[in-house]
Design an enzyme around this catalytic site. Structure first.
Site, PDB file in Angstrom:
ATOM      1  N   ASN A   1       0.864  -1.186   0.000  1.00 27.28           N
ATOM      2  CA  ASN A   1       0.000   0.000   0.000  1.00 27.28           C
ATOM      3  C   ASN A   1       0.896   1.230   0.000  1.00 27.28           C
ATOM      4  O   ASN A   1       1.488   1.563   1.015  1.00 27.28           O
ATOM      5  CB  ASN A   1      -0.886  -0.039   1.262  1.00 27.28           C
ATOM      6  CG  ASN A   1      -1.713   1.218   1.422  1.00 27.28           C
ATOM      7  OD1 ASN A   1      -1.837   2.010   0.488  1.00 27.28           O
ATOM      8  ND2 ASN A   1      -2.277   1.408   2.604  1.00 27.28           N
ATOM      9  N   TRP A   2       0.979   1.875  -1.152  1.00 26.07           N
ATOM     10  CA  TRP A   2       1.900   3.017  -1.265  1.00 26.07           C
ATOM     11  C   TRP A   2       1.331   4.274  -0.613  1.00 26.07           C
ATOM     12  O   TRP A   2       2.021   5.276  -0.490  1.00 26.07           O
ATOM     13  CB  TRP A   2       2.209   3.302  -2.734  1.00 26.07           C
ATOM     14  CG  TRP A   2       2.954   2.202  -3.449  1.00 26.07           C
ATOM     15  CD1 TRP A   2       3.359   0.999  -2.925  1.00 26.07           C
ATOM     16  CD2 TRP A   2       3.372   2.205  -4.815  1.00 26.07           C
ATOM     17  NE1 TRP A   2       4.010   0.267  -3.889  1.00 26.07           N
ATOM     18  CE2 TRP A   2       4.031   0.974  -5.058  1.00 26.07           C
ATOM     19  CE3 TRP A   2       3.264   3.121  -5.864  1.00 26.07           C
ATOM     20  CZ2 TRP A   2       4.580   0.646  -6.297  1.00 26.07           C
ATOM     21  CZ3 TRP A   2       3.797   2.802  -7.105  1.00 26.07           C
ATOM     22  CH2 TRP A   2       4.451   1.567  -7.313  1.00 26.07           C
ATOM     23  N   LYS A   3       0.064   4.248  -0.264  1.00 23.58           N
ATOM     24  CA  LYS A   3      -0.621   5.419   0.335  1.00 23.58           C
ATOM     25  C   LYS A   3      -0.415   6.656  -0.552  1.00 23.58           C
ATOM     26  O   LYS A   3      -0.373   6.529  -1.765  1.00 23.58           O
ATOM     27  CB  LYS A   3      -0.128   5.652   1.758  1.00 23.58           C
ATOM     28  CG  LYS A   3      -0.171   4.382   2.605  1.00 23.58           C
ATOM     29  CD  LYS A   3       0.002   4.662   4.062  1.00 23.58           C
ATOM     30  CE  LYS A   3       0.089   3.348   4.804  1.00 23.58           C
ATOM     31  NZ  LYS A   3       0.032   3.515   6.245  1.00 23.58           N
TER      32      LYS A   3
ATOM     33  N   HIS B   1      -9.388   0.788   4.789  1.00 25.91           N
ATOM     34  CA  HIS B   1      -8.122   1.024   5.493  1.00 25.91           C
ATOM     35  C   HIS B   1      -8.392   1.940   6.692  1.00 25.91           C
ATOM     36  O   HIS B   1      -9.236   2.842   6.613  1.00 25.91           O
ATOM     37  CB  HIS B   1      -7.105   1.662   4.538  1.00 25.91           C
ATOM     38  CG  HIS B   1      -5.726   1.693   5.124  1.00 25.91           C
ATOM     39  ND1 HIS B   1      -5.340   2.644   6.035  1.00 25.91           N
ATOM     40  CD2 HIS B   1      -4.684   0.850   4.962  1.00 25.91           C
ATOM     41  CE1 HIS B   1      -4.083   2.391   6.399  1.00 25.91           C
ATOM     42  NE2 HIS B   1      -3.664   1.314   5.771  1.00 25.91           N
TER      43      HIS B   1
ATOM     44  N   GLU C   1      -6.893   4.394   7.847  1.00 25.28           N
ATOM     45  CA  GLU C   1      -6.747   5.830   7.586  1.00 25.28           C
ATOM     46  C   GLU C   1      -8.004   6.390   6.924  1.00 25.28           C
ATOM     47  O   GLU C   1      -8.370   7.539   7.156  1.00 25.28           O
ATOM     48  CB  GLU C   1      -5.489   6.074   6.727  1.00 25.28           C
ATOM     49  CG  GLU C   1      -4.227   5.870   7.563  1.00 25.28           C
ATOM     50  CD  GLU C   1      -3.015   5.391   6.788  1.00 25.28           C
ATOM     51  OE1 GLU C   1      -2.996   5.493   5.555  1.00 25.28           O
ATOM     52  OE2 GLU C   1      -2.080   4.900   7.450  1.00 25.28           O
TER      53      GLU C   1
ATOM     54  N   GLU D   1      -5.143  -5.234  10.441  1.00 26.17           N
ATOM     55  CA  GLU D   1      -4.159  -4.185  10.669  1.00 26.17           C
ATOM     56  C   GLU D   1      -4.471  -3.467  11.980  1.00 26.17           C
ATOM     57  O   GLU D   1      -5.323  -2.562  12.002  1.00 26.17           O
ATOM     58  CB  GLU D   1      -4.199  -3.177   9.524  1.00 26.17           C
ATOM     59  CG  GLU D   1      -3.919  -3.770   8.171  1.00 26.17           C
ATOM     60  CD  GLU D   1      -3.353  -2.738   7.205  1.00 26.17           C
ATOM     61  OE1 GLU D   1      -2.230  -2.933   6.751  1.00 26.17           O
ATOM     62  OE2 GLU D   1      -4.022  -1.725   6.957  1.00 26.17           O
TER      63      GLU D   1
ATOM     64  N   GLY E   1       2.458   2.217  10.728  1.00 23.49           N
ATOM     65  CA  GLY E   1       3.372   3.343  10.565  1.00 23.49           C
ATOM     66  C   GLY E   1       4.034   3.785  11.859  1.00 23.49           C
ATOM     67  O   GLY E   1       4.664   4.840  11.907  1.00 23.49           O
TER      68      GLY E   1
ATOM     69  N   SER F   1       3.560  -2.168  10.354  1.00 19.13           N
ATOM     70  CA  SER F   1       5.015  -2.176  10.545  1.00 19.13           C
ATOM     71  C   SER F   1       5.652  -3.526  10.237  1.00 19.13           C
ATOM     72  O   SER F   1       6.617  -3.929  10.891  1.00 19.13           O
ATOM     73  CB  SER F   1       5.372  -1.694  11.958  1.00 19.13           C
ATOM     74  OG  SER F   1       4.929  -0.364  12.156  1.00 19.13           O
TER      75      SER F   1
ATOM     76  N   GLY G   1       2.952  -1.173   4.268  1.00 18.13           N
ATOM     77  CA  GLY G   1       2.951   0.260   3.985  1.00 18.13           C
ATOM     78  C   GLY G   1       4.366   0.743   3.692  1.00 18.13           C
ATOM     79  O   GLY G   1       4.874   0.593   2.580  1.00 18.13           O
ATOM     80  N   GLY G   2       5.013   1.296   4.703  1.00 17.73           N
ATOM     81  CA  GLY G   2       6.337   1.916   4.533  1.00 17.73           C
ATOM     82  C   GLY G   2       7.345   1.057   3.784  1.00 17.73           C
ATOM     83  O   GLY G   2       8.032   1.541   2.867  1.00 17.73           O
TER      84      GLY G   2
END
Ligand code: PEP
Length: 251
Positions: free
Chosen positions: A9-11, A96, A98, A168, A174, A214, A235-236
């Site tokens: 997930n590049w967000k 998600h 967010e 998640e 994150g 993470s 993610g990251g």
């Protein structure tokens, strides 16, 4: 046998050209990943068409990060499911944390979006997970069970074939704080039980359930070794092709 998947997930990261370069790097390295492990990337909407071109001929699937809750029309700023399939997507992430937290995504909206996505032929990566307050209050099983039921209990066993779940924990996204393999596994097992209660053991056993929060090359192996963890939503660490592929090599 359910599928193992590692999805990135590049967000809201990378420009179009950076995203295309990242997709090309992931596609090139994807040959190292065993056939039984699926790879998916979810770039921002603006990147979908050129990233689809960059991934062409590779084993890497393409996902959106969200979709509209209407088919088409006067919904400024939204992107419809048929636009996603036309752009080359096979998947969309929905729910998600967010989106739930910052954009008022409700379970009711997610039911509508999930139906639209499935009707359009997309596979849905549905995210569920408790926040820190809920975890500290010991409500994590209840929250995840309710989120799972709210959307998935509206579907048929046939529709469940196109569902991937991502657990998640919001406190792990994150933050650098990963759920322990044990904490993740017990929630994954709980989700599988929730599916079995409604759809039977076969559907529950066949549904891919990813862990997200993470997840990185240093902890993926331990997480993926758990019985009910079938891969990760990353993610990251998905923003670096080497790390992303390293995670996919952790089964
Ligand atoms: C995510 O947002 O889906 C996620 C898992 O992020 P991170 O890996 O950066 O915690």
């Amino acid at each position: 046998m359910r599928k193992k998947i590692v999805a990135g997930n590049w967000k809201m990261n990378t420009t179009v050209s950076e995203g295309v370069a990242l997709a090309k790097a992931v596609a090139a390295k994807s040959v190292e990943v065993p056939a039984g492990v699926g790879l998916v990337v979810a770039p921002p909407f603006t990147h979908l068409v050129p990233v689809a071109e960059a991934l062409a001929g590779s084993k890497v699937g393409l996902s959106a990060q969200n979709c509209a809750d209407h088919e088409k029309g006067a919904y400024t700023g939204e992107v419809a499911v048929n636009m996603l399939t036309d752009a080359g997507c096979q998947y969309t992430i929905l729910g998600h944390s967010e989106r739930r937290q910052y954009y008022g995504e409700t379970d009711e909206k997610l039911v509508v979006k999930t139906k639209l996505a499935l009707e359009a032929g997309l596979k849905v990566i549905l995210c569920v997970g408790e926040n820190l307050d809920e975890r500290e209050a010991g409500k994590h099983f209840e929250v995840v069970t309710n989120q799972t039921k709210a959307v998935l209990y509206t579907l048929s066993a046939e529709e469940m074939k196109s569902i991937i779940i991502a657990y998640e924990p919001v406190w792990a996204i994150g933050t650098g704080k990963t759920a322990t393999a044990e904490q993740a596994e017990e929630i994954h097992a709980c989700i599988r039980k929730v599916l079995a209660d409604k759809f039977g053991a076969e559907v529950a056993e066949d549904t891919t359930i990813l862990y997200g929060g993470s997840c990185k090359p240093s902890n993926a192996k331990e997480l993926f070794a758990q019985k009910d963890i079938d891969g990760g939503l990353i993610g990251g660490a998905a923003l670096k092709a080497d790390d992303f592929i390293q995670i996919a090599l952790s089964f």
